[in-house]
Design a protein around this motif. Structure first.
Motif, PDB file in Angstrom:
ATOM      1  N   LEU A   1       0.827  -1.205   0.000  1.00  7.27           N
ATOM      2  CA  LEU A   1       0.000   0.000   0.000  1.00  7.27           C
ATOM      3  C   LEU A   1       0.861   1.256   0.000  1.00  7.27           C
ATOM      4  CD1 LEU A   1      -2.732  -1.097   2.585  1.00  7.27           C
ATOM      5  CD2 LEU A   1      -2.862  -1.140   0.086  1.00  7.27           C
ATOM      6  N   ALA A   2       1.984   1.208   0.719  1.00  5.96           N
ATOM      7  CA  ALA A   2       2.887   2.366   0.736  1.00  5.96           C
ATOM      8  C   ALA A   2       3.529   2.581  -0.635  1.00  5.96           C
ATOM      9  CB  ALA A   2       3.963   2.172   1.802  1.00  5.96           C
ATOM     10  N   THR A   3       3.877   1.482  -1.307  1.00  6.07           N
ATOM     11  CA  THR A   3       4.458   1.596  -2.645  1.00  6.07           C
ATOM     12  C   THR A   3       3.465   2.207  -3.619  1.00  6.07           C
ATOM     13  OG1 THR A   3       5.822  -0.354  -2.207  1.00  6.07           O
ATOM     14  CG2 THR A   3       5.574   0.320  -4.504  1.00  6.07           C
ATOM     15  N   LEU A   4       2.209   1.777  -3.530  1.00  6.10           N
ATOM     16  CA  LEU A   4       1.178   2.349  -4.394  1.00  6.10           C
ATOM     17  C   LEU A   4       0.944   3.817  -4.078  1.00  6.10           C
ATOM     18  CD1 LEU A   4      -1.407  -0.594  -4.339  1.00  6.10           C
ATOM     19  CD2 LEU A   4       0.051   0.079  -6.256  1.00  6.10           C
ATOM     20  N   ALA A   5       1.025   4.167  -2.784  1.00  5.79           N
ATOM     21  CA  ALA A   5       0.806   5.564  -2.396  1.00  5.79           C
ATOM     22  C   ALA A   5       1.914   6.482  -2.923  1.00  5.79           C
ATOM     23  CB  ALA A   5       0.717   5.675  -0.874  1.00  5.79           C
TER      24      ALA A   5
ATOM     25  N   ARG B   1       2.808  -2.532 -12.231  1.00 10.54           N
ATOM     26  CA  ARG B   1       4.194  -2.889 -11.909  1.00 10.54           C
ATOM     27  C   ARG B   1       4.285  -3.504 -10.516  1.00 10.54           C
ATOM     28  NH1 ARG B   1       9.302   1.382 -11.641  1.00 10.54           N
ATOM     29  NH2 ARG B   1      10.851  -0.110 -10.876  1.00 10.54           N
ATOM     30  N   VAL B   2       3.573  -2.953  -9.558  1.00 11.16           N
ATOM     31  CA  VAL B   2       3.605  -3.473  -8.196  1.00 11.16           C
ATOM     32  C   VAL B   2       3.005  -4.867  -8.139  1.00 11.16           C
ATOM     33  CG1 VAL B   2       2.744  -3.127  -5.845  1.00 11.16           C
ATOM     34  CG2 VAL B   2       3.526  -1.163  -7.197  1.00 11.16           C
ATOM     35  N   VAL B   3       1.873  -5.056  -8.816  1.00 13.46           N
ATOM     36  CA  VAL B   3       1.168  -6.345  -8.756  1.00 13.46           C
ATOM     37  C   VAL B   3       1.942  -7.432  -9.472  1.00 13.46           C
ATOM     38  CG1 VAL B   3      -0.900  -7.568  -9.540  1.00 13.46           C
ATOM     39  CG2 VAL B   3      -1.119  -5.336  -8.440  1.00 13.46           C
ATOM     40  N   TRP B   4       2.372  -7.175 -10.705  1.00  9.77           N
ATOM     41  CA  TRP B   4       2.950  -8.225 -11.541  1.00  9.77           C
ATOM     42  C   TRP B   4       4.435  -8.454 -11.306  1.00  9.77           C
ATOM     43  CZ3 TRP B   4       0.024 -11.519 -14.205  1.00  9.77           C
ATOM     44  CH2 TRP B   4      -1.297 -11.148 -14.467  1.00  9.77           C
ATOM     45  N   ARG B   5       5.090  -7.546 -10.577  1.00  9.33           N
ATOM     46  CA  ARG B   5       6.503  -7.771 -10.294  1.00  9.33           C
ATOM     47  C   ARG B   5       6.751  -8.022  -8.799  1.00  9.33           C
ATOM     48  NH1 ARG B   5      11.041  -3.172 -10.836  1.00  9.33           N
ATOM     49  NH2 ARG B   5      10.088  -2.684  -8.807  1.00  9.33           N
ATOM     50  N   ASP B   6       6.432  -7.067  -7.971  1.00 11.36           N
ATOM     51  CA  ASP B   6       6.756  -7.176  -6.553  1.00 11.36           C
ATOM     52  C   ASP B   6       5.789  -8.098  -5.804  1.00 11.36           C
ATOM     53  OD1 ASP B   6       8.792  -5.317  -7.047  1.00 11.36           O
ATOM     54  OD2 ASP B   6       7.426  -3.638  -6.739  1.00 11.36           O
ATOM     55  N   ALA B   7       4.496  -7.845  -5.934  1.00 11.75           N
ATOM     56  CA  ALA B   7       3.511  -8.644  -5.197  1.00 11.75           C
ATOM     57  C   ALA B   7       3.487 -10.088  -5.684  1.00 11.75           C
ATOM     58  CB  ALA B   7       2.119  -8.017  -5.325  1.00 11.75           C
ATOM     59  N   LEU B   8       3.619 -10.297  -6.980  1.00 10.73           N
ATOM     60  CA  LEU B   8       3.598 -11.660  -7.517  1.00 10.73           C
ATOM     61  C   LEU B   8       4.742 -12.490  -6.951  1.00 10.73           C
ATOM     62  CD1 LEU B   8       2.567 -13.852  -9.390  1.00 10.73           C
ATOM     63  CD2 LEU B   8       3.879 -12.811 -11.239  1.00 10.73           C
ATOM     64  N   LYS B   9       5.931 -11.912  -6.877  1.00  8.13           N
ATOM     65  CA  LYS B   9       7.078 -12.648  -6.339  1.00  8.13           C
ATOM     66  C   LYS B   9       6.846 -13.040  -4.886  1.00  8.13           C
ATOM     67  CE  LYS B   9      12.075 -12.310  -5.662  1.00  8.13           C
ATOM     68  NZ  LYS B   9      13.285 -11.448  -5.820  1.00  8.13           N
TER      69      LYS B   9
END
Length: 315
Positions: free
Chosen positions: A216-220, A227-235
């Motif tokens: 949530l902080a990264t999105l903020a 990019r957040v979903v498919w790279r960081d969150a997916l991993k």
């Protein structure tokens, strides 16, 4: 990491030995044998006794098992009574056919299930709801029912072959295309519920990860959501799938009985069923050993992948 892998290898060796040994003993303890099944109930007693002596079925279970263990230590798993061929020659042929089917289904399920899980777990709306509904329906359908449904569709439409691994009279240049056409029905029967399972696991993991404060902080901070979903969150959300991925590989490679029988795919599962019907004790033990090897290898792969993602699991 090395001691952890060694412990898992020791367990895998014990698993293979225990499963194959139990299969041989149970197949021998069951009523009847290969001779009575092949000669029939009308055969003369002298003929039956001679056949049993020829195949070594007149010995005690202890003697037969001890002899099998000694030969298995030299990778000699005996002679198939039904095919009159060494078991060590039959198993690789059928295991290769099962591997083709299983790996095709696994790749298809992974390429479909994981992306759909990311979509349904990271956003709301009509599309994620439809994905979840279809996944739940597929998960409620056993492979037997899925296979029957796909075979029915293929038979009614005539678009695809309904059984076997190849068609008669196919020229050499078209063998690959013919194999792909025969692969569609059995691979889809295995892949559909597997893709649904991957989707549900990945969706739940993505939901948990996307709700974490660091995401949530990264999105903020204005980082693009894709990019957040498919790279960081997916991993970060791959751990549940990695925990069972090796087990899925082992289970698929050990042979899916229902799918192979219904679609007449000449794999390890079909061979095991034929061996059980014929009471071919050495072939039963060989198929069980091959299946347990695949399962143990899958378990080891899953444990190693999980340990790489989360080193704490190797402690």
């Amino acid at each position: 990491m090395v001691p952890y892998i060694l412990r898992r290898l020791a367990f895998a060796a014990f698993l293979v030995f225990a499963v194959s040994s139990a299969s041989l003993v149970l197949a021998r303890l069951a009523p009847g044998d290969y001779v009575t099944g092949s000669l029939g109930i009308d055969a003369r007693r002298e003929t039956i006794e001679q056949a049993r002596a020829r195949y070594g079925l007149n010995r005690s279970i202890g003697d037969q098992y001890r002899d099998w263990v000694v030969r298995a230590a030299r990778l000699d798993f005996g002679q198939s009574l039904m095919y009159d061929r060494p078991v060590s020659d039959l198993i690789p042929e059928r295991a290769a056919n099962t591997a083709v089917l299983a790996l095709t289904a696994l790749i298809a399920a992974t390429l479909v299930g994981l992306p759909l899980g990311v979509i349904s777990g990271s956003r709301g709306g009509v599309v994620p709801t439809a994905i979840r509904t279809v996944s739940l329906v597929l998960l409620s359908m056993p492979p037997l029912l899925t296979s029957l449904f796909l075979v029915f569709i293929a038979a009614r439409t005539g678009w695809l072959p309904v059984g076997g691994m190849s068609s008669a009279g196919v020229v050499r240049g078209g063998a690959s295309l013919d194999l792909l056409r025969h692969l569609v029905v059995p691979a889809a029967a295995l892949a559909m519920p597997l893709a649904a399972m991957f989707e549900r696991l990945q969706a739940q993991a993505m939901t948990d990860v996307v709700g974490q404060p660091y995401v949530l902080a990264t999105l903020a901070r204005g980082v693009p959501r894709a990019r957040v979903v498919w790279r960081d969150a997916l991993k970060a959300a791959l751990r549940p799938v990695a925990a069972i991925y090796g087990l899925v590989i082992g289970t698929l490679l050990s042979g899916s009985f229902a799918v192979e029988v219904i679609t007449a795919w000449p794999g390890l599962g079909q061979l095991m069923l034929d061996a059980l019907r014929a009471r071919d004790v050495y072939l039963v033990a060989g198929c069980a050993a091959a299946g347990s090897v695949f399962l143990a290898a899958g378990t080891l792969t899953s444990d190693a992948a999980l340990a790489l993602i989360d080193p704490r699991t190797a402690d």
